[in-house]
Design a protein around this motif. Structure first.
Motif, short mmCIF file in Angstrom:
data_model
loop_
_atom_site.label_atom_id
_atom_site.label_comp_id
_atom_site.label_asym_id
_atom_site.label_seq_id
_atom_site.Cartn_x
_atom_site.Cartn_y
_atom_site.Cartn_z
N ILE A 18 2.42 -5.69 14.52
CA ILE A 18 2.57 -4.54 13.64
C ILE A 18 1.85 -4.78 12.33
CG2 ILE A 18 4.21 -3.34 12.14
CD1 ILE A 18 5.70 -2.54 14.27
N LEU A 19 1.98 -6.01 11.80
CA LEU A 19 1.34 -6.31 10.53
C LEU A 19 -0.17 -6.15 10.65
CD1 LEU A 19 3.31 -9.40 9.15
CD2 LEU A 19 3.43 -7.02 8.41
N ALA A 20 -0.71 -6.54 11.80
CA ALA A 20 -2.14 -6.41 12.02
C ALA A 20 -2.53 -4.93 11.98
CB ALA A 20 -2.54 -7.05 13.35
N ALA A 21 -1.78 -4.10 12.70
CA ALA A 21 -2.07 -2.66 12.73
C ALA A 21 -1.89 -2.06 11.35
CB ALA A 21 -1.16 -1.96 13.73
N ALA A 22 -0.91 -2.59 10.60
CA ALA A 22 -0.56 -2.02 9.31
C ALA A 22 -1.61 -2.31 8.24
CB ALA A 22 0.80 -2.53 8.86
N SER A 23 -2.59 -3.15 8.55
CA SER A 23 -3.60 -3.47 7.54
C SER A 23 -4.60 -2.31 7.36
CB SER A 23 -4.33 -4.76 7.91
OG SER A 23 -5.07 -4.55 9.10
N ASP A 24 -4.55 -1.33 8.25
CA ASP A 24 -5.35 -0.10 8.10
C ASP A 24 -5.01 0.52 6.74
OD1 ASP A 24 -6.12 2.61 8.11
OD2 ASP A 24 -5.94 2.74 10.28
N ASN A 26 -5.08 3.44 5.65
CA ASN A 26 -4.39 4.73 5.67
C ASN A 26 -2.91 4.60 6.02
OD1 ASN A 26 -6.74 6.25 5.07
ND2 ASN A 26 -7.43 5.84 7.17
N VAL A 27 -2.50 3.37 6.33
CA VAL A 27 -1.10 3.15 6.71
C VAL A 27 -0.36 2.54 5.52
CG1 VAL A 27 0.42 1.79 8.21
CG2 VAL A 27 -1.65 2.85 9.17
N ASN A 335 1.32 8.24 12.24
CA ASN A 335 1.53 9.12 11.09
C ASN A 335 1.42 8.39 9.75
OD1 ASN A 335 2.56 12.11 11.69
ND2 ASN A 335 3.01 10.76 13.41
N GLY A 336 0.91 7.16 9.80
CA GLY A 336 0.59 6.49 8.54
C GLY A 336 1.70 5.70 7.89
N VAL A 337 2.72 5.30 8.67
CA VAL A 337 3.75 4.43 8.09
C VAL A 337 4.17 3.37 9.13
CG1 VAL A 337 5.60 6.09 8.61
CG2 VAL A 337 5.99 4.30 6.92
N ALA A 338 4.17 2.11 8.70
CA ALA A 338 4.54 1.02 9.61
C ALA A 338 5.95 0.56 9.30
CB ALA A 338 3.57 -0.15 9.44
N PRO A 365 6.12 2.81 -6.05
CA PRO A 365 7.07 3.93 -5.90
C PRO A 365 6.40 5.15 -5.26
CG PRO A 365 7.30 2.93 -8.07
CD PRO A 365 6.13 2.27 -7.42
N GLU A 366 5.15 5.41 -5.63
CA GLU A 366 4.44 6.56 -5.06
C GLU A 366 4.26 6.36 -3.55
OE1 GLU A 366 3.35 4.71 -7.74
OE2 GLU A 366 4.28 6.17 -9.11
N GLU A 367 3.84 5.18 -3.17
CA GLU A 367 3.66 4.89 -1.74
C GLU A 367 4.98 4.99 -1.00
OE1 GLU A 367 -0.12 1.77 -1.78
OE2 GLU A 367 1.87 1.04 -2.27
N LEU A 368 6.04 4.48 -1.62
CA LEU A 368 7.36 4.52 -0.97
C LEU A 368 7.77 5.96 -0.72
CD1 LEU A 368 9.15 1.67 -2.97
CD2 LEU A 368 8.54 1.61 -0.53
N THR A 369 7.53 6.83 -1.70
CA THR A 369 7.90 8.24 -1.56
C THR A 369 7.12 8.89 -0.42
OG1 THR A 369 8.32 8.30 -3.93
CG2 THR A 369 8.07 10.43 -2.82
N VAL A 370 5.81 8.66 -0.40
CA VAL A 370 4.99 9.22 0.68
C VAL A 370 5.44 8.67 2.04
CG1 VAL A 370 2.66 9.38 1.63
CG2 VAL A 370 3.01 9.56 -0.85
N ALA A 371 5.72 7.36 2.08
CA ALA A 371 6.10 6.73 3.35
C ALA A 371 7.39 7.34 3.88
CB ALA A 371 6.26 5.22 3.14
N VAL A 372 8.35 7.57 2.99
CA VAL A 372 9.62 8.14 3.44
C VAL A 372 9.40 9.56 3.96
CG1 VAL A 372 11.93 8.89 2.72
CG2 VAL A 372 11.06 6.66 1.99
N THR A 373 8.53 10.32 3.31
CA THR A 373 8.23 11.67 3.79
C THR A 373 7.63 11.61 5.20
OG1 THR A 373 7.84 12.39 1.53
CG2 THR A 373 6.95 13.80 3.27
N ARG A 374 6.70 10.70 5.41
CA ARG A 374 6.10 10.56 6.76
C ARG A 374 7.16 10.18 7.79
NH1 ARG A 374 0.57 7.20 4.99
NH2 ARG A 374 -0.35 8.92 3.84
N LEU A 375 8.04 9.25 7.38
CA LEU A 375 9.12 8.80 8.26
C LEU A 375 10.04 9.98 8.59
CD1 LEU A 375 10.91 6.51 9.49
CD2 LEU A 375 11.82 6.12 7.20
N ALA A 376 10.44 10.72 7.56
CA ALA A 376 11.36 11.85 7.75
C ALA A 376 10.73 12.93 8.63
CB ALA A 376 11.77 12.42 6.40
#
Lengths: 382, 382
Positions: A18-24, A26-27, A335-338, A365-376
């Motif tokens: 997962i970490l390898a994929a997450a290095s993209d 956009n993720v 969808n851009g979140v690992a 914080p900005e990334e965390l907010t976007v990540a949670v939106t993608r997750l939700a």
């Protein structure tokens, strides 16, 4: 050349994949367990780094137990009783590996909470331990299950992460700590206390180690990877001397000793007047990130998800409706979140609850907010 | 807590005990295998040491196989074929431990020359290998014995130190290297080539690695402890990728990865324009010490002792009349000289030749002369 039977059971670490994929780029990765690189106290290490060139002795072979000046310092730092000693390891992960190799015969029973730290399952798997699990409540292990397990199964050791557990973030209650220590003494089970997140408390009161209540029955693994730098690979194991001697014997064959310049560097850092302030600063930073992520999760996740607040550490654990969590993690990645799906934290054969581990220490914080939106978005579409 | 059965067979390292006794300032130690601290290329490392503070990425978690820039560099440095790869280990000792853990099941046969490197016996002992020995001639292993052993015993691997063997200093002849490679291919035995002393040649011509003749059947362990600094604990393992993958899997559990700042430091050092000159300087220094010691040994030892010249490395092996070599080592210590007696270099149950290992790299010419006189006095009095 055919690999050893003990290795045939070990799956490659899913997290690494997962970490390898997450290095993209956009993720946004909530998958790792990495401290934020910007927190590394390089300024506080700089004087020692620059002085290493004047310390030729640290470039020579060193002693297996560790660099003398660091060991002396740690005796005071951890206020070890006279019966106890410290040894240096190549990261606290090595401490865990040495414990498994020194004490566990194939088939020996080792108790863990489920879910549990993946790296511990790996090392106990390599020595072919019989891993027995007990379930976890919000206060720590289920004590009834634990006592029954100790009484019936007669395990050799109980491995746990009582402070801000990986992956759940649970911090054991004081009463649980006392009771677990009592049970370990009563049933003669060694308590292996892994404490890498202990200093990352950002709310509530610090609690004693479980091992403080059973010092003659326990070994403590300490890490500087979360509060100083993981790259150094310097961890510390403490326990009564007779418990540590077999570990030193194995370490001699495993790597002779850990890097001496890195031990000297850690020694310099720990002595620095501003190191305590540095830890406070990290805790404040991580709290601010946690606060953002937690608020967003509460706001955006569907009601079917169960969230528990944490007082420190690096992770939030989100229970989700039963589903194929690996497939879900793949959709999330698309969808851009690992994230890390729960099954990787359970030993084979134990009952898995669908959940996701979310890390909040290595994104803004900005990334965390976007990540949670993608997750939700993905969870709401399920 | 009872220790694991695998550890119950491992004796504590006798060398460590001797080294402890040898720290007495009245004792001249020929017992260790330490490079001279004054040879450490600290000046060549200084620019990188001072620049580490500008490389925050080396303080973060790294990849298990090693620090990318160092791995890329090593591919060229060792001219690895496309099928091959390198991985970084916490000293080459860890490489050996990973090989044993990844490939050896309890009872699997591992061939070594007798005498052999103590640290190898330790790691193969820990995985409960069945250690089979062949005798050593001045050209390397006895080839008839070796072929018979391969044919009859079907071992999994052959572990050896072909360049300036520890403890005997023997450097395998070219024909021996070719023949051993052929036999390994013919009988499908993996060749584990441990090469920590390879660069310490001070006379004669450099020879190809044994592994150069059987690249698909071998793993090579490289060390920088003798030519750079042992304190760093950075070694390299090379071999075909499929051979190394299981090692990386074990290393993940063993210590996640080796210290990244130390890998960056080694990378800087290896790239330094003066590193090749530095190696030449060390070889010249060690040759001058060897010349003094060897001349004194020839002059002063009783005729009953058998000495063989060496072309490099760190040790001279002196065969002596049959006696209790441990008692002899104790008398020598009482007379102010520390040496290692031969039995510690033989696996249990193999026939031991009375001998002493003498190190010449970590004492001055004056000390070497005095040490040989003390040694000769005791041997003459026997």
């Amino acid at each position: 050349m055919e690999i050893a039977q003990s290795l045939q059971q070990v799956k490659s670490s899913y997290i690494r994949e997962i970490l390898a994929a997450a290095s993209d780029k956009n993720v946004i990765s909530l998958a790792g367990g990495l401290p934020d690189e910007k927190t590394f106290p390089i300024d506080l290490m700089k004087p020692t780094l620059e002085n290493l060139a004047n310390m030729p002795e640290v470039f020579q072979y060193g002693s297996t137990a560790g660099y003398g000046p660091l060991l002396s310092f740690l005796n005071g730092y951890f206020q070890l009783p006279e019966t106890h000693t410290a040894m240096i390891t190549t990261g606290s992960q090595q401490g865990l590996d040495l414990i498994a190799r020194a004490y566990v015969n194939p088939g020996d029973k080792v108790v863990m909470e489920a879910p549990s730290y993946l790296g511990a399952m790996q090392v106990f798997g390599l020595v072919q331990a019989n891993i027995v699990t007990v379930s976890q409540t919000e206060f720590g292990p289920n004590l009834e299950e634990l006592e029954q397990c100790f009484a019936e199964q007669k395990p050799k050791m109980f491995y746990a992460v009582p402070d801000f557990h990986n992956p759940t973030g649970v911090c054991w209650a004081l009463e649980t700590r006392q009771k677990v220590a009592e049970l370990c003494i009563q049933y003669n089970v060694a308590f292996i206390e892994d404490a890498p997140y202990r200093e990352l408390r950002f709310s509530g009161e610090a609690l004693p180690l479980v091992s403080d209540f059973c010092p003659q029955n326990s070994i403590v693994l300490r890490s500087f990877s979360k509060i100083a730098s993981p790259g150094l690979r310097i961890g510390v194991v403490t326990g009564k001397t007779s418990y540590l001697e077999p570990l030193i014997k194995i370490k001699q064959g495993a790597d002779l000793h850990s890097s001496v310049p890195m031990q000297a560097l850690l020694h310099g850092l720990l002595q620095h007047n501003n190191f305590a302030t540095h830890i406070t600063t990290i805790c404040e930073l991580y709290k601010s990130r946690y606060d953002v992520m937690y608020a967003e999760l509460e706001k955006q996740l569907p009601a079917s998800c169960v969230l528990k607040p944490v007082d420190g550490g690096m992770f939030v654990w989100v229970e989700i409706p039963e589903c194929d969590t690996f497939e879900l993690a793949k959709s999330l990645l698309a969808n851009g979140v690992a994230v890390v799906p729960s099954p990787v934290f359970y030993p084979e054969g134990s009952a898995v609850k669908a959940a996701l581990r979310l890390n909040f220490t290595n994104a803004t914080p900005e990334e965390l907010t976007v990540a949670v939106t993608r997750l939700a978005d993905v969870l709401n579409a399920l």
